[in-house]
Design an enzyme around this catalytic site. Sequence first.
Site, PDB file in Angstrom:
ATOM      1  N   HIS A  98      -6.632  -7.232   1.043  1.00  0.00           N
ATOM      2  CA  HIS A  98      -5.840  -6.047   0.517  1.00  0.00           C
ATOM      3  C   HIS A  98      -4.695  -6.886   1.840  1.00  0.00           C
ATOM      4  CE1 HIS A  98      -4.287  -2.325  -0.517  1.00  0.00           C
ATOM      5  NE2 HIS A  98      -4.158  -1.918   0.753  1.00  0.00           N
TER       6      HIS A  98
ATOM      7  N   ASP B 267       0.678  -1.419   0.042  1.00  0.00           N
ATOM      8  CA  ASP B 267       0.125   0.222  -0.435  1.00  0.00           C
ATOM      9  C   ASP B 267       0.775   1.383  -0.304  1.00  0.00           C
ATOM     10  OD1 ASP B 267      -2.778   1.480   0.630  1.00  0.00           O
ATOM     11  OD2 ASP B 267      -2.081   1.823   1.679  1.00  0.00           O
TER      12      ASP B 267
END
Length: 290
Positions: free
Chosen positions: A270, A107
């Site tokens: 994620h 990320d």
Amino acid sequence: MTIEISGFTRQRITVADGVALNVAVGGTGSPVVLLHGFPQTHLMWRHVAPDLAADHTVICPDLRGYGASDKPEDTDGHAYSKRTMAADIVALARALGHERFALAGHDRGALVAIRAGLDHPNAVTHLASLDVLPTLDTWDVLHGRSAAPGFHLFLMAQPPGLPETLIGAAPDAFFGHFLDLWSTDAIPADVRAAYLEASRGAVRSIVADYRATATVDVEHDEADRRAGNRLRMPVTVLQQDWGAMLGYDAASRWRAWADDLDHRTVSFGHFMAEESPAEIVKALRDLLAR
């Protein structure tokens, strides 16, 4: 009680202009630096790092502006550019005695890792990116209703004042939204509480990090694209199938940046290093063997 990565020791290392990073270090062998994402800290690597530490020196910092690292004021719009944050990581590795190192980021940390690979190709030997596109491509593919899940990118891109006020009024609701939305029960209550506590005290610096991604970081990517600057080291990319959801070819986007690319679409969520650590360790070991 403070949560630690098993077998790792923590220290503070000054990297630039008096900014000190909180870092957990463990293991021996060739160095691997692991960079966390949003809204996390270095603790997101708590399952991956001990495995890699069996035969590598593993370095897990909190990025500037996050966790227990320093959070300088952003007076010129560059304090949280990925160029600045990447320079932090190179300085951190050197302070620990490593001129060259492998680098993996998730990320936000992946954006820092990409910039480090572009700006410091002689320092980064291998690069892994977990669940992002490069900054320039991210903005290119977000449009229409499909961009709604990325509302926080647009909110924190606004000029100083409004985003900080809105998020600061209810930080647990804001940061907890992403922890709950993106997690598949991979983040236990104590770690979730640690992430919220860290984010609660970092609203201004986190917003500055995201604001840079809509301003100076785009300028840096555009300059690299014009100059033909690419990632020359072996690169592994693990992504959810965002391309299918947003209507773009993720692998071709990455091939525009990386010469030696292993691009994989994954089925886990994620927060993949917390949800599927064994798969992440295998992917990183595969990368390091290239």
